[in-house]
Design a protein around this motif. Structure first.
Motif, PDB file in Angstrom:
ATOM      1  N   GLN A  49      21.609   6.760  14.231  1.00 29.81           N
ATOM      2  CA  GLN A  49      22.981   6.321  13.980  1.00 29.81           C
ATOM      3  C   GLN A  49      23.464   5.578  15.221  1.00 29.81           C
ATOM      4  O   GLN A  49      23.499   6.143  16.307  1.00 29.81           O
ATOM      5  CB  GLN A  49      23.884   7.508  13.651  1.00 29.81           C
ATOM      6  CG  GLN A  49      23.448   8.257  12.394  1.00 29.81           C
ATOM      7  CD  GLN A  49      24.419   9.359  11.991  1.00 29.81           C
ATOM      8  OE1 GLN A  49      25.506   9.497  12.550  1.00 29.81           O
ATOM      9  NE2 GLN A  49      24.024  10.152  11.005  1.00 29.81           N
ATOM     10  N   GLU A  68      27.125   3.107  12.820  1.00 31.66           N
ATOM     11  CA  GLU A  68      26.381   2.431  11.763  1.00 31.66           C
ATOM     12  C   GLU A  68      25.342   3.391  11.203  1.00 31.66           C
ATOM     13  O   GLU A  68      24.511   3.913  11.931  1.00 31.66           O
ATOM     14  CB  GLU A  68      25.694   1.175  12.300  1.00 31.66           C
ATOM     15  CG  GLU A  68      24.846   0.461  11.262  1.00 31.66           C
ATOM     16  CD  GLU A  68      24.066  -0.699  11.841  1.00 31.66           C
ATOM     17  OE1 GLU A  68      22.959  -0.979  11.335  1.00 31.66           O
ATOM     18  OE2 GLU A  68      24.552  -1.313  12.828  1.00 31.66           O
ATOM     19  N   SER A 112      31.968  -5.315  12.030  1.00 35.52           N
ATOM     20  CA  SER A 112      32.800  -4.397  11.260  1.00 35.52           C
ATOM     21  C   SER A 112      33.890  -3.780  12.123  1.00 35.52           C
ATOM     22  O   SER A 112      35.028  -3.620  11.699  1.00 35.52           O
ATOM     23  CB  SER A 112      31.923  -3.306  10.648  1.00 35.52           C
ATOM     24  OG  SER A 112      32.663  -2.476   9.811  1.00 35.52           O
ATOM     25  N   SER A 113      33.556  -3.451  13.377  1.00 34.04           N
ATOM     26  CA  SER A 113      34.541  -2.885  14.295  1.00 34.04           C
ATOM     27  C   SER A 113      35.651  -3.890  14.597  1.00 34.04           C
ATOM     28  O   SER A 113      36.838  -3.550  14.598  1.00 34.04           O
ATOM     29  CB  SER A 113      33.847  -2.443  15.585  1.00 34.04           C
ATOM     30  OG  SER A 113      34.777  -1.940  16.515  1.00 34.04           O
ATOM     31  N   SER A 157      32.679   2.881  16.633  1.00 36.53           N
ATOM     32  CA  SER A 157      32.149   2.788  15.278  1.00 36.53           C
ATOM     33  C   SER A 157      30.739   3.357  15.234  1.00 36.53           C
ATOM     34  O   SER A 157      30.038   3.418  16.244  1.00 36.53           O
ATOM     35  CB  SER A 157      32.144   1.333  14.790  1.00 36.53           C
ATOM     36  OG  SER A 157      31.316   0.536  15.610  1.00 36.53           O
ATOM     37  N   LYS A 168      24.248  -0.762   4.495  1.00 35.34           N
ATOM     38  CA  LYS A 168      24.628  -0.068   5.717  1.00 35.34           C
ATOM     39  C   LYS A 168      26.034   0.497   5.539  1.00 35.34           C
ATOM     40  O   LYS A 168      26.906  -0.138   4.943  1.00 35.34           O
ATOM     41  CB  LYS A 168      24.604  -1.005   6.933  1.00 35.34           C
ATOM     42  CG  LYS A 168      23.233  -1.580   7.262  1.00 35.34           C
ATOM     43  CD  LYS A 168      22.347  -0.557   7.961  1.00 35.34           C
ATOM     44  CE  LYS A 168      21.057  -1.181   8.443  1.00 35.34           C
ATOM     45  NZ  LYS A 168      20.193  -0.219   9.140  1.00 35.34           N
ATOM     46  N   SER A 222      26.101  -7.952  15.786  1.00 34.02           N
ATOM     47  CA  SER A 222      25.564  -6.808  15.054  1.00 34.02           C
ATOM     48  C   SER A 222      26.562  -6.532  13.945  1.00 34.02           C
ATOM     49  O   SER A 222      27.769  -6.768  14.103  1.00 34.02           O
ATOM     50  CB  SER A 222      25.398  -5.573  15.948  1.00 34.02           C
ATOM     51  OG  SER A 222      26.651  -5.024  16.290  1.00 34.02           O
ATOM     52  N   PHE A 272      29.402   1.757   7.515  1.00 39.11           N
ATOM     53  CA  PHE A 272      30.051   1.596   8.809  1.00 39.11           C
ATOM     54  C   PHE A 272      31.308   2.470   8.858  1.00 39.11           C
ATOM     55  O   PHE A 272      32.164   2.400   7.971  1.00 39.11           O
ATOM     56  CB  PHE A 272      30.421   0.135   9.054  1.00 39.11           C
ATOM     57  CG  PHE A 272      29.238  -0.772   9.169  1.00 39.11           C
ATOM     58  CD1 PHE A 272      28.621  -0.969  10.392  1.00 39.11           C
ATOM     59  CD2 PHE A 272      28.721  -1.398   8.053  1.00 39.11           C
ATOM     60  CE1 PHE A 272      27.511  -1.788  10.506  1.00 39.11           C
ATOM     61  CE2 PHE A 272      27.612  -2.227   8.145  1.00 39.11           C
ATOM     62  CZ  PHE A 272      27.008  -2.414   9.377  1.00 39.11           C
ATOM     63  N   GLU A 305      18.570  -7.128   9.849  1.00 39.61           N
ATOM     64  CA  GLU A 305      20.020  -7.023   9.785  1.00 39.61           C
ATOM     65  C   GLU A 305      20.653  -8.394   9.573  1.00 39.61           C
ATOM     66  O   GLU A 305      21.557  -8.554   8.745  1.00 39.61           O
ATOM     67  CB  GLU A 305      20.561  -6.389  11.069  1.00 39.61           C
ATOM     68  CG  GLU A 305      22.062  -6.153  11.049  1.00 39.61           C
ATOM     69  CD  GLU A 305      22.558  -5.468  12.313  1.00 39.61           C
ATOM     70  OE1 GLU A 305      23.268  -4.468  12.193  1.00 39.61           O
ATOM     71  OE2 GLU A 305      22.231  -5.948  13.424  1.00 39.61           O
ATOM     72  N   GLN A 316      34.538   3.203  11.216  1.00 43.62           N
ATOM     73  CA  GLN A 316      35.314   2.672  12.350  1.00 43.62           C
ATOM     74  C   GLN A 316      36.497   3.600  12.621  1.00 43.62           C
ATOM     75  O   GLN A 316      37.210   3.987  11.696  1.00 43.62           O
ATOM     76  CB  GLN A 316      35.815   1.260  12.063  1.00 43.62           C
ATOM     77  CG  GLN A 316      34.713   0.234  11.862  1.00 43.62           C
ATOM     78  CD  GLN A 316      34.475  -0.071  10.405  1.00 43.62           C
ATOM     79  OE1 GLN A 316      35.378  -0.026   9.590  1.00 43.62           O
ATOM     80  NE2 GLN A 316      33.242  -0.386  10.055  1.00 43.62           N
ATOM     81  N   GLN A 348      27.557  -3.818  12.975  1.00 48.97           N
ATOM     82  CA  GLN A 348      28.448  -2.771  13.463  1.00 48.97           C
ATOM     83  C   GLN A 348      29.577  -3.367  14.299  1.00 48.97           C
ATOM     84  O   GLN A 348      30.750  -3.014  14.132  1.00 48.97           O
ATOM     85  CB  GLN A 348      27.640  -1.781  14.293  1.00 48.97           C
ATOM     86  CG  GLN A 348      28.421  -0.584  14.781  1.00 48.97           C
ATOM     87  CD  GLN A 348      27.536   0.369  15.560  1.00 48.97           C
ATOM     88  OE1 GLN A 348      26.364   0.099  15.774  1.00 48.97           O
ATOM     89  NE2 GLN A 348      28.087   1.472  15.987  1.00 48.97           N
ATOM     90  N   LYS A 349      29.236  -4.295  15.187  1.00 51.07           N
ATOM     91  CA  LYS A 349      30.253  -4.923  16.034  1.00 51.07           C
ATOM     92  C   LYS A 349      31.231  -5.737  15.192  1.00 51.07           C
ATOM     93  O   LYS A 349      32.445  -5.688  15.399  1.00 51.07           O
ATOM     94  CB  LYS A 349      29.592  -5.814  17.084  1.00 51.07           C
ATOM     95  CG  LYS A 349      30.574  -6.483  18.037  1.00 51.07           C
ATOM     96  CD  LYS A 349      29.863  -7.408  19.017  1.00 51.07           C
ATOM     97  CE  LYS A 349      29.004  -6.633  19.988  1.00 51.07           C
ATOM     98  NZ  LYS A 349      28.411  -7.516  21.035  1.00 51.07           N
TER      99      LYS A 349
END
Length: 685
Positions: A229, A241, A584-585, A239, A197, A579, A199, A640, A201, A581-582
Motif C-alpha cells: 500500500q 493507493e 488523486s491527492s 493518501s 486502483k 503517480s 485511492f 500505471e 485521500q 496516487q499523487k
C-alpha cells in the motif's frame, strides 16, 4: 445461651458479607479456560452492575510465544473468533469491539490478527429491573495458529453483584484496550476507484509525521492483501493507493480500519464510505465508424509527423528514381509498399491485441520501451546511414536488405521500406489517432483489426497516389549526380536518429550498457567498411572478410541489453513525476493540474515540449495560476501510466490533460503550439 449463639451466627454472616465485598462471587466462577496452546479469561471493568448501565467486558486471549489468532477479517486465510453470550433476561451484548489489528505475513499471503495475546471487548447493557446475582457466560470459538492452525472452543462465566459500578483491577487494562478500538476519522476523507486502483485521500494536520499507514478491509474481496500500500504525504494531507483484489467483491462501499503510526504512536480509525468510480471515458461517444474514419485520417497525418522523417528520405530517393521508368512498375512498387505497410500494421495490431488480452499494460509504441528493440534500431539506422554514404554492394546473403537502398527498382525493397516505415512511425501519435487506437484495443478482434487496417491505408495512401499519378513528381529534377549527393545527405538523418535512440536507451539502462551498444554499432560499421573495401578483391579474401564481418555483427548482437535497469535513475523520484496516487491527492485538494504523458522515444512529444511546454511564457502562466505540472514518463514500461492512458481512451503518447479545480479534465490536441497552450491555460479556472 441461645441468644449468644444467634449473635455469633449474625457476626459470622456479617463477616462473610464483608469479605464478599473484597472477594466477590466472581472469584469462585469459571472465568478462565485453558487449552494448552492458549487460554481465555473473562474480565470486567467492575464486579457490580447497576440498572440500565453499560458494562465493559473483555475476553483476554493468551497464546504460546509465536502463535497468533485472527481479526474479524483474517486476510488471505484463517477465521476470526466468534462469541455467543448467555445472559439473564433483559441483558444485551454488543457485537465484538475489535481492537486495531496487525499484519501477520505468511508468505506469499498476508493475514490480519494478533500475536501472543489479544483482548476482545464487548459492552453488556442491563435492563431497569433484574434479579441479584447476575451470571454471564460466553461460548468462544477461535483459531490458534503458528505453522498449523488448531480450532479451539471453550466457555467462561462470571457472577456479578447488583449495584453501582466500582473500578477493579481490570478497569485500566480494559480502558486501555478500548482506546485502540477504531474510532471515526475526525477530518474529511475521500475514497475513489481509478483503473482498478483504490485511492484513499485524507486531510490531517502534521501528515508528514506519519511513518506508517495501512488499511485493513472489513470484507473479503475488496483489495489485494499481499500487495504493498503506497503512502504519499504532504503537510496537511496524505493518501493511500490500494490494489484491487483479483476476485473482486461486488460492493459500492469501502469499509475497514485505517492504522496510522504518528510520532511512534499507533492510531486506529474506522472508515465507511461509498466508492467513487471514475466514469470519465471519451470513447463512449465514439462509434466504430467514427473510429475507422479517425484512424484513416490519423494515418494520413502520420506521414507528416517527425518520427517518419528518416523513412521519408528513403522514399524520396525511391520515387525520384522510379518516376523515370515504367508507370506500371511504379504502380506495382506503390502497391507493394502499401502491402508492406498494411502487413506490418496488421501484425502489430494482432500482437497488441494478444498481449492486452493476456493482461499486459501496453499501447502504441510499446516496442520502444524494450532496450533490446531500441538497440536494434540504433544498429539499423547506423547501417542505413553507412550504406547511403558509401558505395557498398551487399551480397546475396543480405539480398533483401541490400535492395532496400541499392536497387530501388526491386519490389522487395518497397515492401521492406513499408515495414520499416511502420516500425519507425510507431512512437508517434497523430491527431485523430489517439481516440481511434484507444477504441481499437477495446473492441472484439475483427473490429479492432478493421480500425488498424484503416490506419495503415491512410498511412500508405499518399505513396499509392504518387505511384498512380507520377506526373505529380514532374517538378522534381531528373536523375543525375545530384542523387548521389542527396543520398549521402540523407545518411545524416539516419545517424541523427541513431543518436536520438541512444539517448532514449540511456533512460532505460545504465551507461555501461549504452556504451556496449555504441561499441556494437562501431563494430558493425567496421564490418561494413571492410566489406566495401574488399568487394572487388579476390573471392577468398571477400569470403574471409564476410565471415569476419558476420562475427562482428554476432558479437554486436550479444552486447545488446535485454531488460531495463531497475537501478538506473527514474523520473518517478522527481518532484513533478506522475503517480495516480499523487494526482488523486491533488484532485482531492481541488488543485489545478497539467498532466503531460510523454516518452523519450516519442519525437512528437519532444517537439511539443521544445516549442510549447518549455517556453518561458508557459512556465510563467503555470506559476501565476498555481497550476501543478505533472510528467508521466512512459519511456519505460509502466502499467500505471498505461492504465491511466486507457482510462482516457488512449494507447499511446502524447496525451495532455488539463484538470480544473473541479470537474472533468480538458483533453488538449496532440500537436501543441505556444499560443494554443497559453489559450487553454489562461481560460482554466
Amino acid at each position: 445461651m441461645k441468644k449468644l449463639y444467634t449473635n455469633r451466627l449474625n457476626l459470622r454472616l456479617a463477616l462473610v458479607l464483608f469479605l464478599i465485598c473484597f472477594f466477590p462471587l466472581s472469584t469462585l466462577s469459571n472465568s478462565n479456560f485453558n487449552t494448552g496452546q492458549s487460554s481465555v479469561t473473562l474480565l470486567t471493568e467492575s464486579n457490580q452492575i447497576g440498572s440500565e448501565e453499560t458494562l465493559l467486558v473483555g475476553l483476554e486471549f493468551k497464546l504460546s510465544p509465536g502463535w497468533h489468532t485472527y481479526w474479524e477479517n483474517p486476510g488471505d486465510s484463517g477465521e476470526g473468533a466468534s462469541i455467543k453470550w448467555n445472559l439473564p433476561s433483559g441483558f444485551k451484548a454488543s457485537t465484538i469491539l475489535w481492537p486495531g489489528p496487525e499484519r501477520i505475513p505468511v508468505e506469499p499471503l498476508m493475514t490480519y490478527g494478533y500475536e501472543d495475546k489479544a483482548l476482545l471487548l464487548t459492552e453488556i447493557k442491563s435492563p431497569k429491573e433484574f434479579s441479584n446475582p447476575v451470571k454471564i457466560s460466553a461460548k468462544i470459538n477461535w483459531l490458534t495458529c503458528k505453522d498449523i492452525c488448531i480450532p479451539q472452543e471453550g466457555q467462561v462465566d462470571m457472577t456479578l453483584i447488583k449495584g453501582p459500578k466500582v473500578a477493579n483491577q481490570f478497569t485500566s487494562k480494559l480502558k486501555e484496550i478500548a482506546s485502540t478500538v477504531p474510532k471515526n476519522f475526525p477530518s474529511p476523507y475521500r475514497v475513489s476507484v481509478i483503473n482498478e486502483k483504490i485511492f484513499l485521500q485524507f486531510e490531517k494536520e502534521g501528515s508528514r509525521n506519519i511513518s506508517e499507514a495501512y488499511f485493513f478491509p472489513s470484507e473479503y474481496g475488496l483489495i489485494n492483501y499481499a500487495a504493498d500500500q503506497k503512502l504519499e504525504k504532504n503537510d496537511n494531507s496524505f493518501s493511500l493507493e490500494l490494489s484491487s483484489a483479483e476476485v473482486q467483491l461486488k460492493t459500492n462501499t469501502l469499509k475497514g480500519v485505517l492504522k496510522l503510526k504518528v510520532d511512534g504512536i499507533k492510531e486506529f480509525y474506522a472508515l465507511d464510505l461509498p466508492l467513487e468510480k471514475n466514469t470519465n471515458n471519451p470513447l463512449i461517444s465514439i462509434s466504430l465508424l467514427t473510429g475507422i474514419i479517425f484512424a484513416f485520417l490519423g494515418g494520413i497525418i502520420l506521414n507528416a509527423m517527425p518520427c517518419v522523417f528518416p523513412i521519408l528520405s528513403i522514399k524520396i530517393l525511391s520515387f525520384i528514381e522510379q518516376s523515370q521508368g515504367s508507370k506500371e512498375k511504379l504502380f506495382h512498387h506503390g502497391l507493394v509498399f502499401s502491402a508492406g505497410v498494411l502487413t506490418t500494421f496488421l501484425a502489430v495490431s494482432a500482437l497488441l491485441i494478444f498481449l492486452r488480452a493476456s493482461g499486459e499494460a501496453i499501447g502504441w509504441g510499446y516496442q520502444l520501451q524494450s532496450p533490446w528493440v531500441v538497440s536494434l534500431l540504433i544498429y539499423l539506422f547506423v547501417v542505413i546511414g553507412i550504406v547511403f554514404m558509401g558505395n557498398i554492394v551487399l551480397g546475396s546473403s543480405f539480398g533483401n536488405f541490400g535492395t532496400l537502398v541499392q536497387n530501388q527498382k526491386d519490389l522487395a525493397s518497397s515492401f521492406f521500406t513499408g515495414v520499416l516505415a511502420v516500425i519507425v512511425a510507431s512512437p508517434c501519435t497523430a491527431p485523430f489517432m489517439g481516440p481511434a487506437l484507444g477504441l481499437a484495443l477495446l473492441q472484439p478482434g475483427l473490429q479492432s483489426i478493421v480500425i488498424f487496417l484503416a490506419l495503415g491505408i491512410g498511412f500508405s495512401l499518399p505513396y499509392l497516389i504518387l505511384s498512380i499519378y507520377p506526373q505529380l513528381l514532374s517538378k522534381l529534377p531528373k536523375p543525375g549526380e545530384w542523387m548521389q549527393t542527396l543520398k549521402q545527405i540523407m545518411a545524416f538523418p539516419m545517424w541523427a536518429s541513431a543518436l536520438w535512440l541512444a539517448w532514449v536507451l540511456s533512460s532505460q539502462v545504465d551507461m555501461q550498457s549504452v556504451f556496449a551498444v555504441l561499441l556494437g554499432a562501431l563494430l558493425i560499421a567496421l564490418g561494413l567498411w571492410l566489406l566495401e573495401k574488399t568487394q572487388n578483391s579476390a573471392s577468398i579474401l571477400r569470403r574471409l572478410t564476410l565471415i569476419f564481418s558476420l562475427g562482428l555483427m554476432i558479437f554486436s548482437i550479444w552486447l545488446l541489453p535485454i531488460t531495463s535497469d531497475n537501478n538506473s535513475p527514474n523520473l518517478k523520484n522527481e518532484e513533478n513525476a506522475f503517480s495516480a496516487q499523487k494526482l488523486s491527492s491533488l484532485r482531492s485538494e481541488q488543485r489545478m493540474v497539467f498532466l503531460n504523458f510523454t516518452a523519450d522515444w516519442c519525437i512528437t512529444c519532444k517537439v511539443n515540449e521544445a516549442i510549447a511546454l518549455d517556453q518561458d511564457k508557459v512556465k510563467k502562466v503555470l506559476d501565476e495560476k498555481n497550476i501543478i505540472y505533472l510528467k508521466a514518463d512512459w519511456t519505460r514500461k509502466d502499467p500505471e501510466i498505461a492504465s491511466m492512458l486507457a482510462s482516457y481512451g488512449r494507447t499511446g503518447v502524447p496525451l495532455y490533460l488539463l484538470f480544473p479545480s473541479q470537474g472533468d479534465p480538458i483533453i488538449l490536441p496532440e500537436l501543441l503550439t505556444e499560443d494554443l497552450l497559453l489559450d487553454f491555460l489562461k481560460e482554466i479556472n
